[in-house]
Design a protein around this motif. Structure first.
Motif, PDB file in Angstrom:
ATOM      1  N   ALA A 134      60.058  86.383  77.345  1.00  0.00           N
ATOM      2  CA  ALA A 134      60.216  85.506  78.517  1.00  0.00           C
ATOM      3  C   ALA A 134      58.971  85.517  79.390  1.00  0.00           C
ATOM      4  O   ALA A 134      58.559  84.471  79.923  1.00  0.00           O
ATOM      5  CB  ALA A 134      61.431  85.944  79.334  1.00  0.00           C
ATOM      6  N   HIS A 135      58.324  86.673  79.529  1.00  0.00           N
ATOM      7  CA  HIS A 135      57.126  86.777  80.362  1.00  0.00           C
ATOM      8  C   HIS A 135      55.944  86.043  79.737  1.00  0.00           C
ATOM      9  O   HIS A 135      55.112  85.472  80.439  1.00  0.00           O
ATOM     10  CB  HIS A 135      56.767  88.241  80.578  1.00  0.00           C
ATOM     11  N   ILE A 136      55.887  86.060  78.401  1.00  0.00           N
ATOM     12  CA  ILE A 136      54.819  85.333  77.704  1.00  0.00           C
ATOM     13  C   ILE A 136      55.014  83.830  77.890  1.00  0.00           C
ATOM     14  O   ILE A 136      54.070  83.097  78.208  1.00  0.00           O
ATOM     15  CB  ILE A 136      54.805  85.705  76.204  1.00  0.00           C
ATOM     16  N   ARG A 137      56.230  83.363  77.736  1.00  0.00           N
ATOM     17  CA  ARG A 137      56.506  81.931  77.874  1.00  0.00           C
ATOM     18  C   ARG A 137      56.297  81.447  79.311  1.00  0.00           C
ATOM     19  O   ARG A 137      55.952  80.285  79.543  1.00  0.00           O
ATOM     20  CB  ARG A 137      57.926  81.629  77.405  1.00  0.00           C
ATOM     21  N   ALA A 138      56.491  82.364  80.276  1.00  0.00           N
ATOM     22  CA  ALA A 138      56.290  82.002  81.684  1.00  0.00           C
ATOM     23  C   ALA A 138      54.821  82.091  82.094  1.00  0.00           C
ATOM     24  O   ALA A 138      54.479  81.756  83.235  1.00  0.00           O
ATOM     25  CB  ALA A 138      57.133  82.912  82.575  1.00  0.00           C
ATOM     26  N   GLY A 139      53.960  82.544  81.190  1.00  0.00           N
ATOM     27  CA  GLY A 139      52.542  82.659  81.493  1.00  0.00           C
ATOM     28  C   GLY A 139      52.169  83.904  82.276  1.00  0.00           C
ATOM     29  O   GLY A 139      51.025  84.047  82.720  1.00  0.00           O
ATOM     30  N   LYS A 140      53.115  84.838  82.431  1.00  0.00           N
ATOM     31  CA  LYS A 140      52.833  86.073  83.184  1.00  0.00           C
ATOM     32  C   LYS A 140      52.098  87.102  82.326  1.00  0.00           C
ATOM     33  O   LYS A 140      51.444  88.001  82.858  1.00  0.00           O
ATOM     34  CB  LYS A 140      54.135  86.670  83.703  1.00  0.00           C
ATOM     35  N   LEU A 141      52.248  86.987  81.016  1.00  0.00           N
ATOM     36  CA  LEU A 141      51.549  87.851  80.073  1.00  0.00           C
ATOM     37  C   LEU A 141      50.891  86.997  79.001  1.00  0.00           C
ATOM     38  O   LEU A 141      51.370  85.909  78.677  1.00  0.00           O
ATOM     39  CB  LEU A 141      52.525  88.835  79.410  1.00  0.00           C
ATOM     40  N   LYS A 142      49.838  87.517  78.445  1.00  0.00           N
ATOM     41  CA  LYS A 142      49.115  86.828  77.371  1.00  0.00           C
ATOM     42  C   LYS A 142      49.317  87.603  76.073  1.00  0.00           C
ATOM     43  O   LYS A 142      49.057  88.815  76.021  1.00  0.00           O
ATOM     44  CB  LYS A 142      47.630  86.752  77.738  1.00  0.00           C
ATOM     45  N   ALA A 143      49.824  86.941  75.032  1.00  0.00           N
ATOM     46  CA  ALA A 143      50.053  87.595  73.739  1.00  0.00           C
ATOM     47  C   ALA A 143      48.770  87.546  72.913  1.00  0.00           C
ATOM     48  O   ALA A 143      48.209  86.468  72.680  1.00  0.00           O
ATOM     49  CB  ALA A 143      51.188  86.902  72.993  1.00  0.00           C
TER      50      ALA A 143
END
Length: 332
Positions: free
Chosen positions: A221-230
Motif C-alpha cells: 500500500a505504501h509503494i502504491r501511495a508513493g510513500k516508498l520506492k520499490a
C-alpha cells in the motif's frame, strides 16, 4: 422406586425419563468423541504473537484442516525466543498428531543464530509440508538517489556507511535478507535495529532511515501511495504484484530470500498419521479460502510432500548459517 418385572427369565426394570436423558447424552458424547478424533482437539502451536502472518496463516489452515480431518484443530500462540518456545513444546510433545507446529524461517535461522537450543531442528521434528513462502521487497525513501538495485549498489559503494537499513528484528528473515544483499553485492550499508516492523517501516516512510527489506503485504500500500520506492524483489523471478520491479537476482545472480511457513509434528510420528495430516494440510492449502488468505498476506501457497519439505529445511539451515556468520548477529 419401581420394582423390576421378570419377563422370560430376565429382570426388566421400567424405563424412566432420567434413563432416557442419560442414554441420549451418552450417545451424543460418543458421536462427538468419534468425530473429533479421540475426543481432544488437535493444537497448532505458533511461536509468534496473534495477528501476525504466521498466526493468521495458522488459523486459516486450522479451520480447513479440522474440516478435512473431522476433528477440532485450535491455534495456540506461544511467542518468545524467535519461535523457540513453541518449537520446544512440540519437540517434547507426544507424537500422536495432536500437537503440531506452524513454524517460519526462524526454524532454519535459529539453528546457527543461537549458540545452543533445547531441541534439534531436524532430529526432533517430523516435517509435514511447507505451507507458503513470502517474498519481500527492497524499498527506499523516495529521496534516495537510486531508481533500481544496480544504482543502489553503486551509490552504496561510492558512499560506504552512509546508507542505512531499518530492520524490524535482529536475526529475522528480513534482517538477513539485507545481510545476504550486502554479502553478495559487497556494499557496506549500516543496520539500524527496531523493536518491530511497524516502527521500522514508519521511519523509512518519514525519511529517518533510507532503506528496508519489507514483507510484500506490509509495503504494498505504501509503494502504491508513493510513500516508498520499490527497488527490487527478493524472489527468484518478478512478482505478479510488482511486474515492473526487477528481481534482485537480475543484478545479483542467485540472490533469493523468501520467508516461509511450515507445518511440523514431533519426531517419531506414526507414518500413517503423519501422511494423513500432510495430505489434509496440502488439500487445505489448495482451497479458495486459504488461497485468498495467503494472497492477503502477500504469500504464495506451496503444499509440498514431507520428503520435499525435509530436504528444503536441510538446505535452508545450511544456507542461512553462512549469512548468520557473515552478519555477526546475536539473539536478542
Amino acid at each position: 422406586m419401581r420394582c423390576a418385572k421378570r419377563i422370560w427369565g430376565f429382570d426388566v426394570r421400567p424405563v424412566n425419563r432420567r434413563d432416557v436423558l442419560l442414554g441420549a447424552a451418552a450417545f451424543m458424547a460418543a458421536r462427538v468423541y468419534g468425530q473429533t478424533g479421540q475426543g481432544a482437539p488437535a493444537r497448532i502451536l505458533v511461536g509468534a504473537p496473534a495477528g501476525g502472518s504466521t498466526d493468521t496463516l495458522a488459523r486459516a489452515l486450522a479451520q480447513e484442516l479440522g474440516r478435512l480431518l473431522g476433528k477440532i484443530v485450535v491455534v495456540e500462540n506461544r511467542p518468545g525466543a524467535g519461535g523457540n518456545m513453541a518449537a520446544e513444546a512440540v519437540a517434547k510433545a507426544a507424537p500422536d498428531g495432536n500437537t503440531l507446529l506452524m513454524s517460519f524461517t526462524s526454524h532454519a535461522i535459529n539453528a546457527s543464530l543461537y549458540p545452543s537450543l533445547p531441541f534439534d531442528p531436524i532430529k526432533d521434528f517430523t516435517p509435514l509440508t511447507c505451507v507458503a513462502t513470502s517474498p519481500s521487497v527492497l524499498v527506499a525513501h523516495p529521496s534516495v538517489a537510486a531508481k533500481d538495485v544496480r544504482e543502489l549498489i553503486a551509490l552504496a559503494k561510492a558512499q560506504p556507511g552512509k546508507l542505512n537499513f531499518a530492520i524490524g528484528a535482529v536475526g529475522s528473515s528480513l534482517h538477513l535478507a539485507g545481510d545476504l544483499f550486502k554479502m553478495q553485492s559487497g556494499a557496506y550499508i549500516v543496520n539500524i535495529p527496531y523493536r518491530g516492523t511497524a516502527p521500522a517501516i514508519q521511519d523509512v516512510i518519514a525519511g529517518q532511515v533510507e532503506l528496508m527489506f519489507a514483507a510484500v503485504g506490509n509495503a504494498q500500500a505504501h509503494i502504491r501511495a508513493g510513500k516508498l520506492k520499490a527497488l527490487g524483489v527478493t524472489s527468484a523471478k518478478r512478482l505478479a504484484a510488482f511486474p515492473d520491479v526487477p528481481a534482485i537476482a537480475e543484478v545479483l545472480p542467485g540472490y533469493e530470500s523468501s520467508a516461509w511457513f511450515g507445518l511440523f509434528g514431533p519426531a517419531r510420528m506414526n507414518a500413517e498419521v503423519s501422511r494423513r495430516i500432510s495430505d489434509a494440510a496440502r488439500q487445505a492449502i489448495a482451497t479458495p479460502d486459504v488461497r485468498r488468505r495467503l494472497e492477503t498476506e502477500g504469500a504464495i501457497g506451496v503444499g509440498n510432500s514431507p520428503e520435499e519439505f525435509a530436504r528444503f529445511v536441510h538446505i535452508e539451515i545450511t544456507r542461512w548459517a553462512r549469512v548468520v556468520k557473515f552478519s555477526g548477529a546475536k539473539p536478542e
